[in-house]
Design an enzyme around this catalytic site. Structure first.
Site, PDB file in Angstrom:
ATOM      1  N   GLU A   1      45.245  47.741  42.753  1.00  0.00           N
ATOM      2  CA  GLU A   1      46.068  46.775  43.464  1.00  0.00           C
ATOM      3  C   GLU A   1      45.461  45.383  43.281  1.00  0.00           C
ATOM      4  O   GLU A   1      44.236  45.218  43.255  1.00  0.00           O
ATOM      5  CB  GLU A   1      46.089  47.141  44.958  1.00  0.00           C
ATOM      6  CG  GLU A   1      46.776  46.141  45.865  1.00  0.00           C
ATOM      7  CD  GLU A   1      46.467  46.403  47.325  1.00  0.00           C
ATOM      8  OE1 GLU A   1      47.308  46.052  48.170  1.00  0.00           O
ATOM      9  OE2 GLU A   1      45.387  46.958  47.632  1.00  0.00           O
TER      10      GLU A   1
ATOM     11  N   LYS B   1      54.522  49.341  47.492  1.00  0.00           N
ATOM     12  CA  LYS B   1      53.753  49.735  48.673  1.00  0.00           C
ATOM     13  C   LYS B   1      54.677  49.964  49.864  1.00  0.00           C
ATOM     14  O   LYS B   1      55.468  49.096  50.229  1.00  0.00           O
ATOM     15  CB  LYS B   1      52.725  48.652  49.012  1.00  0.00           C
ATOM     16  CG  LYS B   1      51.767  49.024  50.130  1.00  0.00           C
ATOM     17  CD  LYS B   1      50.708  47.940  50.306  1.00  0.00           C
ATOM     18  CE  LYS B   1      49.678  48.334  51.355  1.00  0.00           C
ATOM     19  NZ  LYS B   1      48.644  47.288  51.525  1.00  0.00           N
TER      20      LYS B   1
ATOM     21  N   CYS C   1      46.547  51.181  48.489  1.00  0.00           N
ATOM     22  CA  CYS C   1      45.627  50.816  49.569  1.00  0.00           C
ATOM     23  C   CYS C   1      45.876  51.628  50.838  1.00  0.00           C
ATOM     24  O   CYS C   1      45.715  52.841  50.847  1.00  0.00           O
ATOM     25  CB  CYS C   1      45.693  49.323  49.831  1.00  0.00           C
ATOM     26  SG  CYS C   1      44.229  48.668  50.695  1.00  0.00           S
TER      27      CYS C   1
END
Length: 506
Positions: A255, A315, A366
């Site tokens: 990321e 995401k 993440c």
């Protein structure tokens, strides 16, 4: 009540030691049991006080890394909101304590609380679930069978049974028998570990390019961050060409390996294309992509050497007040670090795995690794490999990175998949389906992990049924509270109609 609150706060502090960086998982059931004992005899209307004290003791300590990385205000705000959930749990637990089979009701209530706060407010905050503390313990082998939710339920039930024994001073043999049976159920999978069938192998490269400057600011020199990843990939290609390394089938960048839109920025795009052309295989690029003037997307983009950018994962759980500002249109939050968030990040909705070099790959960006939904959907969609693209540079000097990596290892066990983690400057690693870290890059270094990993087919029972277990606990909790309320009202009605005694009492 003050003394109970103090003991409850101490129990919360003790629970925080079950997680990284101290990682003493055996403390977990004892700490939760001590909390439940603090609720014994407390009126329902006042149970929130020790509950809030427990939440403050636990959560302010557990996410202390937020104060270290983002400052006092975000830390107090988030930890304060999460502590309120433990106050609500305490209210429900106090209503169940002493009733028939109350440990089951309390365990279901705990899971209800965890599921609720993992989804709300905004996208929720799963950090601190009981199941996230079982890495490197025999309890981790229950994950493929009952999932994160199921393991949290069993741990909460063990704690409730311990509290039951304390309340009765061990006088009830069936309480001890129940404790033994539930503990045996949690540990039984150590005798027969769930394994998914292997259907192939691929060679994967995870690139950790490093972050220049102070190391904790991805925007300090974001172009050099991209260059680092380009150069590391080109260097890998040179080693492959020289016969010094095996050729990968796919490459994973982290990321924020590019913090600007590669479709709008020519320098960034040309660098990516140079790296992809050199290595000659698809590269999963972590990029911030423009979505109009006011919004952005945090994406993993499959960049193919012949056709360019293709499949994308966005995401699913952007961080509130970190990647977007809720109620921006109503609030003036142009101060501190919030002033740096000039546009909001939209959440993704993808539920199918990416196709990378012909392999169905489940991606998580993440904090997505802490949530059940995105991983579950992609696994049910046929994913054979799990990748995690993460940029933990903001937290690189804190223990957040260790907590997240422990969660990632548990996800590998729960899903039964090899897991590839690429981070900007730590922690990057290759994780086997049994949670073993077979390769790992040191923090704040440039490194390329190159390993042969297996592709596994199918879905573990824990992934398939985890959501059902959670919904069952929620339904049981609500039904139990309805029963308690009806019983309470019936008792009040009986007392109000009881004949008065000679002394005038009822």
């Amino acid at each position: 009540m003050v003394r109970r609150a103090a003991w409850a706060c101490s129990a919360g502090l003790a629970l925080s030691t079950a997680y990284e960086p101290i990682a003493l998982p055996w403390v977990l059931p004892v700490a939760v049991a001590a909390f439940l004992v603090c609720l014994d005899g407390v009126p329902v209307r006042r149970a929130w006080i020790p509950g809030l004290a427990f939440g403050v003791g636990f959560y302010f300590t557990h996410i202390y890394w937020m104060k270290q990385s983002l400052g006092i205000a975000p830390w107090v705000a988030l930890a304060g909101v999460e502590a309120l959930f433990y106050a609500l749990f305490a209210t429900a637990a106090a209503a169940f304590l002493g009733r028939r089979l109350w440990p089951l009701w309390v365990a279901a209530s705990w899971v209800t609380m965890e599921v609720w706060r993992s989804q709300w407010p905004f996208s929720g905050m799963p950090w601190g679930r009981l199941s996230f503390a079982v890495v490197d313990t025999p309890a981790q082998w229950a994950l493929p069978y009952v999932g994160m939710v199921g393991v949290s339920f069993l741990l909460a039930l063990i704690a409730a049974l311990l509290a039951w024994l304390v309340r009765t001073r061990g006088a009830r043999w069936h309480g001890a028998a129940a404790l033994v049976l539930v503990t045996a159920a949690l540990l039984a999978p150590t005798l027969h570990r769930e394994r998914l069938p292997t259907i192939g192998q691929v060679t994967v490269a995870a690139v950790q390019g490093d972050v220049p400057g102070p190391g904790n600011d991805i925007l300090y020199d974001y172009r050099q961050v991209t260059r680092n990843h380009v150069d590391a990939t080109v260097e890998l290609a040179d080693r492959v060409a020289a016969g010094q390394a095996p050729a990968p089938d796919l490459v994973v960048w982290p990321e924020n390996s590019t913090a600007v839109d590669p479709f709008a920025d020519e320098e960034t795009r040309s660098g990516i294309e140079r790296a992809v052309a050199a290595i000659g295989v698809p590269v999963m690029v972590g990029a911030i992509v423009d979505d109009g003037p006011d919004y952005a997307l945090n994406q993993g983009i499959v960049w193919n050497p012949s056709t360019g950018p293709g499949d994308r994962y966005t995401k699913r759980h952007p961080v509130p007040y970190g990647e977007y500002i809720p109620f921006r249109q109503y609030l003036d939050l142009n101060f501190g670090q919030l002033a740096q968030i000039t546009r909001d990040m939209r959440a993704g909705t993808r539920s199918t795995p990416l196709r990378v070099a012909g392999v169905p790959v489940a991606d998580a960006i993440c904090f997505d690794i802490a949530y059940d939904d995105g991983i579950r959907d992609q696994m049910l969609g046929g994913a054979q490999l799990l990748t995690v693209q993460t940029s933990n540079a903001t937290f690189i000097f804190t223990h957040q990175t260790d907590q997240q990596f422990a969660m990632t290892r548990l996800r590998a066990i729960e899903t039964g998949k090899w897991t590839v983690v690429a981070s900007t400057n730590g922690i990057s690693g290759i994780i086997a389906p049994d949670g073993t870290v077979v390769d790992r890059a040191a923090k704040r270094t440039t490194d390329v992990l190159l390993d042969r990993v297996a592709l596994t087919d199918g879905v573990t029972p824990g992934v398939r049924w985890g959501r059902t277990i959670g919904r069952t606990c929620i339904g049981a909790t609500l039904w139990g509270l309805v029963l308690v309320t009806l019983t309470y009202r019936r008792a009040r009605r009986v007392r109000s109609h009881a004949p008065a005694t000679e002394e005038g009492t009822t």
